[in-house]
Structure formats: C-alpha cells, structure tokens
Design a protein around this motif. Structure first.
Motif, mmCIF file in Angstrom:
data_model
loop_
_atom_site.group_PDB
_atom_site.id
_atom_site.type_symbol
_atom_site.label_atom_id
_atom_site.label_comp_id
_atom_site.label_asym_id
_atom_site.label_seq_id
_atom_site.Cartn_x
_atom_site.Cartn_y
_atom_site.Cartn_z
ATOM 1 N N ALA A 1 0.832 -1.200 0.000
ATOM 2 C CA ALA A 1 0.000 0.000 0.000
ATOM 3 C C ALA A 1 0.872 1.258 0.000
ATOM 4 O O ALA A 1 0.568 2.239 -0.681
ATOM 5 C CB ALA A 1 -0.932 -0.003 1.202
ATOM 6 N N SER A 2 1.963 1.231 0.746
ATOM 7 C CA SER A 2 2.879 2.375 0.777
ATOM 8 C C SER A 2 3.527 2.585 -0.588
ATOM 9 O O SER A 2 3.669 3.719 -1.054
ATOM 10 C CB SER A 2 3.982 2.152 1.815
ATOM 11 N N LEU A 3 3.907 1.496 -1.233
ATOM 12 C CA LEU A 3 4.522 1.591 -2.555
ATOM 13 C C LEU A 3 3.552 2.162 -3.583
ATOM 14 O O LEU A 3 3.903 3.060 -4.350
ATOM 15 C CB LEU A 3 5.000 0.211 -3.005
ATOM 16 N N VAL A 4 2.319 1.671 -3.568
ATOM 17 C CA VAL A 4 1.310 2.166 -4.502
ATOM 18 C C VAL A 4 1.017 3.644 -4.238
ATOM 19 O O VAL A 4 0.920 4.439 -5.170
ATOM 20 C CB VAL A 4 0.022 1.316 -4.420
ATOM 21 N N GLY A 5 0.909 4.025 -2.990
ATOM 22 C CA GLY A 5 0.671 5.424 -2.640
ATOM 23 C C GLY A 5 1.802 6.333 -3.080
ATOM 24 O O GLY A 5 1.575 7.434 -3.566
ATOM 25 N N THR A 6 3.024 5.844 -2.926
ATOM 26 C CA THR A 6 4.185 6.628 -3.337
ATOM 27 C C THR A 6 4.212 6.822 -4.851
ATOM 28 O O THR A 6 4.497 7.919 -5.350
ATOM 29 C CB THR A 6 5.484 5.939 -2.874
ATOM 30 N N VAL A 7 3.910 5.771 -5.597
ATOM 31 C CA VAL A 7 3.889 5.868 -7.053
ATOM 32 C C VAL A 7 2.833 6.868 -7.502
ATOM 33 O O VAL A 7 3.078 7.699 -8.388
ATOM 34 C CB VAL A 7 3.651 4.479 -7.688
ATOM 35 N N ILE A 8 1.659 6.809 -6.899
ATOM 36 C CA ILE A 8 0.586 7.746 -7.250
ATOM 37 C C ILE A 8 0.997 9.181 -6.939
ATOM 38 O O ILE A 8 0.793 10.091 -7.750
ATOM 39 C CB ILE A 8 -0.724 7.360 -6.534
ATOM 40 N N LEU A 9 1.605 9.388 -5.788
ATOM 41 C CA LEU A 9 2.044 10.729 -5.390
ATOM 42 C C LEU A 9 3.111 11.270 -6.346
ATOM 43 O O LEU A 9 3.055 12.436 -6.759
ATOM 44 C CB LEU A 9 2.579 10.707 -3.959
ATOM 45 N N VAL A 10 4.054 10.425 -6.733
ATOM 46 C CA VAL A 10 5.105 10.858 -7.650
ATOM 47 C C VAL A 10 4.510 11.230 -9.007
ATOM 48 O O VAL A 10 4.907 12.231 -9.612
ATOM 49 C CB VAL A 10 6.177 9.754 -7.798
ATOM 50 N N ARG A 11 3.553 10.452 -9.492
ATOM 51 C CA ARG A 11 2.926 10.773 -10.776
ATOM 52 C C ARG A 11 2.180 12.102 -10.723
ATOM 53 O O ARG A 11 2.244 12.900 -11.662
ATOM 54 C CB ARG A 11 1.972 9.662 -11.191
ATOM 55 N N LEU A 12 1.479 12.362 -9.615
ATOM 56 C CA LEU A 12 0.751 13.626 -9.476
ATOM 57 C C LEU A 12 1.707 14.819 -9.420
ATOM 58 O O LEU A 12 1.466 15.847 -10.065
ATOM 59 C CB LEU A 12 -0.124 13.600 -8.223
ATOM 60 N N VAL A 13 2.793 14.670 -8.674
ATOM 61 C CA VAL A 13 3.769 15.761 -8.571
ATOM 62 C C VAL A 13 4.425 16.005 -9.930
ATOM 63 O O VAL A 13 4.607 17.157 -10.344
ATOM 64 C CB VAL A 13 4.823 15.444 -7.490
ATOM 65 N N LYS A 14 4.762 14.944 -10.660
ATOM 66 C CA LYS A 14 5.376 15.078 -11.981
ATOM 67 C C LYS A 14 4.437 15.791 -12.945
ATOM 68 O O LYS A 14 4.852 16.683 -13.685
ATOM 69 C CB LYS A 14 5.731 13.706 -12.534
ATOM 70 N N ARG A 15 3.166 15.416 -12.936
ATOM 71 C CA ARG A 15 2.190 16.046 -13.828
ATOM 72 C C ARG A 15 2.038 17.529 -13.505
ATOM 73 O O ARG A 15 1.991 18.375 -14.405
ATOM 74 C CB ARG A 15 0.843 15.334 -13.691
ATOM 75 N N GLU A 16 1.984 17.864 -12.210
ATOM 76 C CA GLU A 16 1.851 19.265 -11.809
ATOM 77 C C GLU A 16 3.113 20.052 -12.181
ATOM 78 O O GLU A 16 3.032 21.183 -12.650
ATOM 79 C CB GLU A 16 1.598 19.344 -10.299
ATOM 80 N N TRP A 17 4.272 19.435 -11.994
ATOM 81 C CA TRP A 17 5.550 20.066 -12.335
ATOM 82 C C TRP A 17 5.574 20.409 -13.820
ATOM 83 O O TRP A 17 5.948 21.516 -14.212
ATOM 84 C CB TRP A 17 6.678 19.103 -11.987
ATOM 85 N N GLU A 18 5.184 19.474 -14.669
ATOM 86 C CA GLU A 18 5.177 19.709 -16.108
ATOM 87 C C GLU A 18 4.154 20.770 -16.510
ATOM 88 O O GLU A 18 4.415 21.587 -17.390
ATOM 89 C CB GLU A 18 4.906 18.396 -16.851
ATOM 90 N N ARG A 19 2.991 20.776 -15.851
ATOM 91 C CA ARG A 19 1.967 21.770 -16.164
ATOM 92 C C ARG A 19 2.469 23.173 -15.831
ATOM 93 O O ARG A 19 2.315 24.109 -16.620
ATOM 94 C CB ARG A 19 0.677 21.473 -15.390
ATOM 95 N N VAL A 20 3.076 23.332 -14.667
ATOM 96 C CA VAL A 20 3.563 24.647 -14.247
ATOM 97 C C VAL A 20 4.688 25.114 -15.167
ATOM 98 O O VAL A 20 4.708 26.268 -15.600
ATOM 99 C CB VAL A 20 4.037 24.598 -12.778
#
Length: 55
Positions: A9-28
C-alpha cells in the motif's frame, strides 16, 4: 501478512504521489515557458554597430 500489505500500500501510494507531482511540475513549467516560446524573434547583427536587432 500484514507488513506485506502495508508495504504494498505504501509503494502504490508513493507511485501515485510521484505521478501527481510530476504532472503538476510539467503543467507549471509549460505555463511558465509558454510566453517565452511565443515571443521569440530572430536577431541579426548590425555590421556597423555590432548590436543585435530583430529581423
């Protein structure tokens, strides 16, 4: 069994968080650099003064 589920569960949560941060980083970054790309002009050096001027 429980530590394995918690680790998964921690691994899946971390992957989801990294994807969200990456998407926001690229958008900005796309929004920040969009005006730079639109306003870019070609410059040509003036042979007499040596100053670069727009074509």
């Amino acid at each position: 069994m429980q530590p394995v589920v918690l680790a998964l569960a921690s691994l899946v949560g971390t992957v989801i968080l990294v994807r969200l941060v990456k998407r926001e980083w690229e958008r900005v970054n796309e929004e920040l650099y969009k005006p730079v790309r639109q306003e870019a002009v070609n410059l040509r050096r003036d042979p007499r003064s040596g100053v670069y001027r727009p074509e």
